[in-house]
Write a protein that holds these residues in place. Structure first.
Motif, PDB file in Angstrom:
ATOM      1  N   VAL A  99      51.115  49.398  49.453  1.00  0.00           N
ATOM      2  CA  VAL A  99      51.537  50.306  50.516  1.00  0.00           C
ATOM      3  C   VAL A  99      50.315  51.004  51.105  1.00  0.00           C
ATOM      4  O   VAL A  99      49.293  51.168  50.428  1.00  0.00           O
ATOM      5  CB  VAL A  99      52.556  51.335  49.995  1.00  0.00           C
ATOM      6  N   ASN A 100      50.439  51.424  52.361  1.00  0.00           N
ATOM      7  CA  ASN A 100      49.317  52.113  52.999  1.00  0.00           C
ATOM      8  C   ASN A 100      49.549  53.616  53.121  1.00  0.00           C
ATOM      9  O   ASN A 100      48.817  54.306  53.820  1.00  0.00           O
ATOM     10  CB  ASN A 100      48.994  51.494  54.360  1.00  0.00           C
ATOM     11  N   LEU A 101      50.581  54.103  52.440  1.00  0.00           N
ATOM     12  CA  LEU A 101      50.812  55.536  52.298  1.00  0.00           C
ATOM     13  C   LEU A 101      50.932  55.852  50.809  1.00  0.00           C
ATOM     14  O   LEU A 101      51.451  55.038  50.043  1.00  0.00           O
ATOM     15  CB  LEU A 101      52.107  55.958  53.000  1.00  0.00           C
ATOM     16  N   PRO A 102      50.513  57.033  50.384  1.00  0.00           N
ATOM     17  CA  PRO A 102      50.683  57.390  48.980  1.00  0.00           C
ATOM     18  C   PRO A 102      52.154  57.565  48.637  1.00  0.00           C
ATOM     19  O   PRO A 102      52.963  57.933  49.486  1.00  0.00           O
ATOM     20  CB  PRO A 102      49.906  58.706  48.852  1.00  0.00           C
ATOM     21  N   ARG A 103      52.487  57.293  47.399  1.00  0.00           N
ATOM     22  CA  ARG A 103      53.887  57.339  46.989  1.00  0.00           C
ATOM     23  C   ARG A 103      54.512  58.711  47.235  1.00  0.00           C
ATOM     24  O   ARG A 103      55.710  58.817  47.524  1.00  0.00           O
ATOM     25  CB  ARG A 103      54.039  56.930  45.528  1.00  0.00           C
ATOM     26  N   GLU A 104      53.711  59.778  47.142  1.00  0.00           N
ATOM     27  CA  GLU A 104      54.269  61.110  47.355  1.00  0.00           C
ATOM     28  C   GLU A 104      54.751  61.288  48.798  1.00  0.00           C
ATOM     29  O   GLU A 104      55.821  61.847  49.043  1.00  0.00           O
ATOM     30  CB  GLU A 104      53.227  62.188  47.036  1.00  0.00           C
ATOM     31  N   VAL A 114      58.030  59.074  41.660  1.00  0.00           N
ATOM     32  CA  VAL A 114      57.005  59.467  40.699  1.00  0.00           C
ATOM     33  C   VAL A 114      56.402  58.241  40.015  1.00  0.00           C
ATOM     34  O   VAL A 114      57.052  57.197  39.888  1.00  0.00           O
ATOM     35  CB  VAL A 114      57.577  60.428  39.631  1.00  0.00           C
ATOM     36  N   ALA A 115      55.163  58.375  39.582  1.00  0.00           N
ATOM     37  CA  ALA A 115      54.485  57.292  38.875  1.00  0.00           C
ATOM     38  C   ALA A 115      55.034  57.177  37.463  1.00  0.00           C
ATOM     39  O   ALA A 115      55.215  58.186  36.768  1.00  0.00           O
ATOM     40  CB  ALA A 115      52.987  57.550  38.847  1.00  0.00           C
ATOM     41  N   LYS A 116      55.279  55.939  37.030  1.00  0.00           N
ATOM     42  CA  LYS A 116      55.754  55.685  35.673  1.00  0.00           C
ATOM     43  C   LYS A 116      54.831  54.677  35.013  1.00  0.00           C
ATOM     44  O   LYS A 116      54.544  53.630  35.597  1.00  0.00           O
ATOM     45  CB  LYS A 116      57.194  55.162  35.701  1.00  0.00           C
ATOM     46  N   HIS A 120      56.634  47.227  33.052  1.00  0.00           N
ATOM     47  CA  HIS A 120      56.003  46.471  34.129  1.00  0.00           C
ATOM     48  C   HIS A 120      55.746  47.328  35.354  1.00  0.00           C
ATOM     49  O   HIS A 120      55.399  46.806  36.407  1.00  0.00           O
ATOM     50  CB  HIS A 120      56.927  45.309  34.515  1.00  0.00           C
ATOM     51  N   ARG A 121      55.896  48.632  35.259  1.00  0.00           N
ATOM     52  CA  ARG A 121      55.765  49.497  36.425  1.00  0.00           C
ATOM     53  C   ARG A 121      54.309  49.619  36.872  1.00  0.00           C
ATOM     54  O   ARG A 121      53.369  49.440  36.093  1.00  0.00           O
ATOM     55  CB  ARG A 121      56.346  50.886  36.131  1.00  0.00           C
TER      56      ARG A 121
END
Length: 476
Positions: A99-104, A114-116, A120-121
């Motif tokens: 992705v070219n945007l941060p997950r937040e 949120v990051a996990k 396999h995440r």
């Protein structure tokens, strides 16, 4: 009402009158609603329509949720994707896409991304496409949306009957090539089919007689087919940036031709000895060469079109009330409602150059509230005048029709306006700042912005908000 202002070629939105109030005393109506598509937009729409009390059916032609986020190594037999009879592959993802945007900034407000660090995440801040699909699957499970979805069911035609109901014809695929044809009627239809499937092709003089291979990025998956080839990439979008670098690892030469470049002849891309930045192609020639301005020519094996997509709704019959004209879907009030068919027909997810998921959320809440009678729309005439004013502002500024749904510079004003209509909080300040910081970082560090950034303070603010929302979700 919204006033549209043009500054430096961009559209800016300003509130100039009070918003239409939410009317808690209005009678709340439950509607039968068809949602077309179980990608991100359709899932979010289904969630908020049901939350509002509506009865929802989601039509999805694939066997799982996710829409464009379902990766497949399959490509279409027509590499340009222009043959109307071709079997369509919905996804345009390539294997290595991040992705070219941060997950937040991407995150839905109601369900934080949120990051996990389990199994396999993919815990990276700018994760790969599989992590986004996992997020959408988790969202589907969290809110039990899957029970609303009819998988392997393709909508073939939608139209408004004489009684005002929306007639939906669909075809459900069964085992052993069996099909079930279903006719149903709904009070309202919400179209959530995305706009990354029908390729838009650059019009290059002589391309129809040029003997080389042409492909659209819709059908790009991995770089290996480009090994030892001379490639011209048309466009300078995010996909063009990513794909050009990836292809350069195996190709002989990569030439990026762009309308937006200020380069007059050509120059090497810093850090690469086989990528050149060039002005737009002038013509493709029968001898296999490609002509650029100032008489420069090169012999090329492949032209790769990274030129975006067209809006397409082949199933939707509105008797030409809603049309697609040079990639403008209209007339639409706020990119959502056709004035003469509102609120019974609506669209989620048409704008681009945005953080899409949060906007899907607000558009869906707005649609759901309007259908129930909790939120009011302006009159048909008022909506039509607003649409006409918006189109006139684009024309006066020289912005082409095909950029009608490009929200560069005003997505957050738009989102906040819808939030006010719904009685929702405005966009968080950290999200706005993070989006802009990422845009700047992408320009400064085009090769490494996904792994190097300087907005950790905004990340901390985002996770403070996320923890509050997760706590609320746990109590609800």
């Amino acid at each position: 009402m919204i006033k549209y202002l043009i500054q430096s070629g961009k559209v800016y939105v300003h509130l100039i009158t009070s918003i239409r109030p939410i009317s808690p005393m209005s009678p709340i109506a439950a509607r039968d609603v068809a949602v077309i598509g179980a990608g991100a937009a359709g899932l979010v729409a289904a969630r908020h329509l049901r939350r509002e009390g509506h009865s929802v059916v989601v039509f999805e032609r694939e066997s799982q949720v996710g829409g464009t986020w379902i990766y497949t190594n399959k490509t279409e037999p027509d590499p340009l994707g222009v043959d109307p009879t071709r079997p369509v592959v919905h996804s345009s993802l390539y294997e290595s896409l991040r992705v070219n945007l941060p997950r937040e900034a991407m995150s839905l407000r109601e369900y934080p991304f949120v990051a996990k660090k389990t199994g396999h995440r993919d815990p990276r801040r700018f994760p790969g496409h599989r992590e986004v699909l996992e997020y959408l699957k988790e969202y589907t499970t969290e809110f039990a949306i899957g029970e609303l979805v009819r998988f392997n069911t393709e909508v073939s035609r939608i139209w408004q009957g004489e009684n005002g109901k929306w007639e939906v014809k669909s075809i459900k695929r069964k085992e052993e090539d069996e099909e079930e044809h279903i006719d149903e009627a709904f009070d309202a239809v919400v179209v959530c089919t995305g706009h990354y499937t029908d390729p838009r092709i650059a019009q290059i003089p002589g391309a129809d007689r040029w003997p080389g291979k042409q492909i659209h990025s819709h059908n790009y998956r991995v770089p290996e087919p480009f090994r030892n080839q001379v490639v011209v990439i048309i466009g300078s979008s995010a996909s063009a940036v990513d794909i050009s670098r990836e292809i350069a690892s195996v190709a002989k030469e990569v030439h990026i031709a762009s309308w937006s470049t200020s380069i007059e002849e050509g120059e090497n891309l810093p850090g690469y000895n086989n990528i050149w930045l060039r002005p737009m192609v002038e013509s493709a020639n029968e001898d296999g060469s490609i002509s650029f301005p100032h008489g420069f020519k090169i012999f090329v094996d492949i032209i790769l079109h990274c030129t975006g997509y067209k809006y397409s709704f082949p199933f939707l019959d509105t008797k030409n009330i809603v049309t697609v004209d040079d990639n403008r879907v209209g007339p639409l009030y706020k990119h959502v409602f056709p004035p003469s068919l509102a609120p019974w027909l609506s669209f989620v997810g048409l704008p681009w150059k945005i953080a899409p998921f949060p906007q899907f959320e607000l558009q869906s809440i707005w649609i759901a509230g309007i259908l129930s009678g909790r939120i009011s729309l302006p009159s048909k005439d008022e909506m039509t005048k607003d649409v006409e004013a918006f189109y006139a502002s684009l024309q006066a500024s020289g912005i082409p029709k095909r950029y009608t749904h490009n929200m560069t510079g005003y997505q957050f004003e738009y989102n906040d306006w819808i939030a006010m209509q719904c009685g929702c909080p405005k966009t968080e300040e950290w999200r706005k700042k993070m989006y802009h910081a990422t845009s700047l970082n992408r320009k400064v560090r085009p090769e490494t912005y996904r792994d190097e950034w300087e907005d950790e303070d905004l990340v901390l603010q985002a996770y403070e908000d996320f923890m509050k929302q997760i706590s609320c979700n746990g109590k609800s």
